[in-house]
Design an enzyme around this catalytic site. Structure first.
Site, PDB file in Angstrom:
ATOM      1  N   HIS A 403       0.840  -1.204   0.000  1.00  0.00           N
ATOM      2  CA  HIS A 403       0.000   0.000   0.000  1.00  0.00           C
ATOM      3  C   HIS A 403       0.871   1.249   0.000  1.00  0.00           C
ATOM      4  O   HIS A 403       0.635   2.194  -0.764  1.00  0.00           O
ATOM      5  CB  HIS A 403      -0.945  -0.021   1.203  1.00  0.00           C
ATOM      6  CG  HIS A 403      -2.152   0.843   1.056  1.00  0.00           C
ATOM      7  ND1 HIS A 403      -2.166   2.163   1.440  1.00  0.00           N
ATOM      8  CD2 HIS A 403      -3.393   0.583   0.573  1.00  0.00           C
ATOM      9  CE1 HIS A 403      -3.369   2.678   1.205  1.00  0.00           C
ATOM     10  NE2 HIS A 403      -4.134   1.743   0.672  1.00  0.00           N
ATOM     11  N   CYS A 404       1.907   1.255   0.848  1.00  0.00           N
ATOM     12  CA  CYS A 404       2.795   2.419   0.932  1.00  0.00           C
ATOM     13  C   CYS A 404       3.561   2.666  -0.360  1.00  0.00           C
ATOM     14  O   CYS A 404       3.858   3.806  -0.705  1.00  0.00           O
ATOM     15  CB  CYS A 404       3.801   2.234   2.067  1.00  0.00           C
ATOM     16  SG  CYS A 404       3.113   2.373   3.720  1.00  0.00           S
ATOM     17  N   MET A 405       3.914   1.583  -1.058  1.00  0.00           N
ATOM     18  CA  MET A 405       4.780   1.710  -2.235  1.00  0.00           C
ATOM     19  C   MET A 405       4.019   2.010  -3.519  1.00  0.00           C
ATOM     20  O   MET A 405       4.601   1.956  -4.608  1.00  0.00           O
ATOM     21  CB  MET A 405       5.603   0.433  -2.411  1.00  0.00           C
ATOM     22  CG  MET A 405       6.655   0.231  -1.340  1.00  0.00           C
ATOM     23  SD  MET A 405       7.843  -1.085  -1.725  1.00  0.00           S
ATOM     24  CE  MET A 405       6.777  -2.535  -1.681  1.00  0.00           C
TER      25      MET A 405
END
Length: 416
Positions: A403-405
């Site tokens: 999700h962060c990437m």
């Protein structure tokens, strides 16, 4: 370029276009001495991280997703002299590099090929870089005092986590003023891409919030806290890195254009393990979420709605239901299906730390997550979710998962 209009209309709908940023020069410059101030828990094996990130991109492309990489976008952007000037006018200033070095650093960058310009804008410029370009008196003084390994402007290794610097919310985007100084220059680069790159220049979209030419003070916003879930609702975490000052301004802009009717604020405690909402809560299907219950069940939910009779034109109410029940109700669902972090108390805490709940949905019921989170991945599969795994050994050292990437740029709505 994708034919669909730019915009993200859900967390679990079909993903069509996404921006990522591969590890590179910025990560090669991480050391045990500087990684903490650059917000990494450890140095990484960069060549392996690049291979693992390429595997991540490949697995998304195999699902028909257009994956655009930030170094490539920035290279294509700075081929436009106007775009390069716009970036350098803001990045290389007396306040950032000093009067004595301003001209030399600019000359160094302008003398590079576009690919190398992109690498240095993300990877930083050291005293050694400048000395190789021109061994001037100013460069000699800098290196004699601070050393050739010191940075004239520092690397931006957290560009790996493209979710945070900008976030697409329905038909527009926010240009996020970041909480930590180590990340604030990232937004300038993504802003330049949206302003000048052919994929975005001339396209119709709103800027909901943020301006790299302004000092936003305490009004910080990071994309890991922001989720446009559909049905006119946006979730925004309020914890370590996203403030109420920013949330109110984002909500007001969305309400003014009718882009959203409700912002659900998730009040979080401030901790490194739960720095953003998406580290403890993410969607895996239209009605299924994965959560770290120790944090998610203690979230204090508030609802913001437009109301011109209230201060700032916003009605703020603390909800008497749990956060999960508020999310379900906002989507007209009787209840959310929930998969908690797997394993016993020790295993669950480790898997949350290793981003077990930080998965990215490629389409309803299909997510990408880290391979090491075996307990949580097994529970997701038992719930009917297809979990595509990527290696966590190097990519996870900056504390961010699938999700962060990813910065979704085009994602379909879900009919609720």
């Amino acid at each position: 370029m994708s034919k669909k209009a730019l915009g993200v209309h859900s967390e679990a709908g079909k993903l069509h276009k996404v921006m990522v940023c591969s590890p590179g020069l910025a990560h090669l410059r991480l050391t045990p001495n500087n990684c903490d101030e650059l917000l990494f828990d450890d140095v990484i094996w960069v060549s392996q991280a690049k291979r693992d990130h390429f595997d991540f991109m490949t697995k998304m492309r195999e699902r028909g997703i257009e994956v655009v990489e930030m170094h490539n976008l920035l290279e294509e952007t700075v081929r436009d002299p106007q775009a390069l000037k716009w970036i350098l006018d803001r990045k290389i200033t007396p306040n950032s590099v000093g009067l004595g070095l301003q001209g030399e650093v600019r000359s160094f960058i302008e003398g590079l090929e576009p690919r190398r310009i992109a690498e240095f804008l993300i990877g930083g410029v050291s005293g050694a870089d400048l000395a190789k370009h021109k061994d001037s008196e100013a460069a000699k003084m800098f290196n004699a005092y601070l050393g050739e390994s010191s940075f004239i402007f520092p690397p931006l290794p957290n560009t790996q986590f493209t979710r945070d610097t900008t976030c697409w919310i329905y038909g527009g985007v926010t240009l996020n003023p970041m909480y930590w100084p180590a990340r604030r220059q990232e937004t300038l680069l993504t802003s330049a891409i949206y302003k000048f790159h052919p994929d975005f220049a001339g396209e119709q979209f709103e800027i909901w919030y943020g301006d790299p030419d302004q000092d936003h003070g305490a009004a910080t916003l990071e994309g890991g806290d922001v989720m446009p879930i559909g049905n006119g609702t946006v979730l925004i975490g309020m914890g370590e890195r996203t403030s109420h000052q920013a949330i109110g301004q984002v909500a007001r802009a969305l309400f003014a254009k009718g882009a959203a009717q409700r912002v659900v604020v998730a009040g979080l405690g401030k901790s490194r393990a739960a720095m953003h909402l998406d580290t403890v809560f993410s969607f895996c299907d239209r009605d299924l979420v994965t959560i770290f219950p120790e944090v998610a069940n203690s979230i204090v939910p508030f609802s913001l709605r437009p109301d011109e009779s209230r201060p700032g034109g916003i009605d703020v109410r603390r909800e008497d239901k749990s956060f999960l029940d508020v999310v379900a109700e906002s989507l007209n669902l009787p209840k959310l299906r929930v998969v908690e972090t797997g394993g016993d108390a020790y295993e669950a805490e480790r898997e949350q730390w290793d981003d077990g709940n930080n998965v990215v949905c490629l389409e309803p019921g299909v997510v990408v997550g880290y391979d090491r989170n075996t307990y949580t991945n097994t529970l997701l599969r038992k719930a009917g979710v297809e979990v595509i795994t990527i290696s966590a050994s190097e990519l996870g050292r900056g504390r961010g998962g699938g999700h962060c990437m990813t910065c979704p740029i085009i994602r379909d709505p879900i009919d609720y």
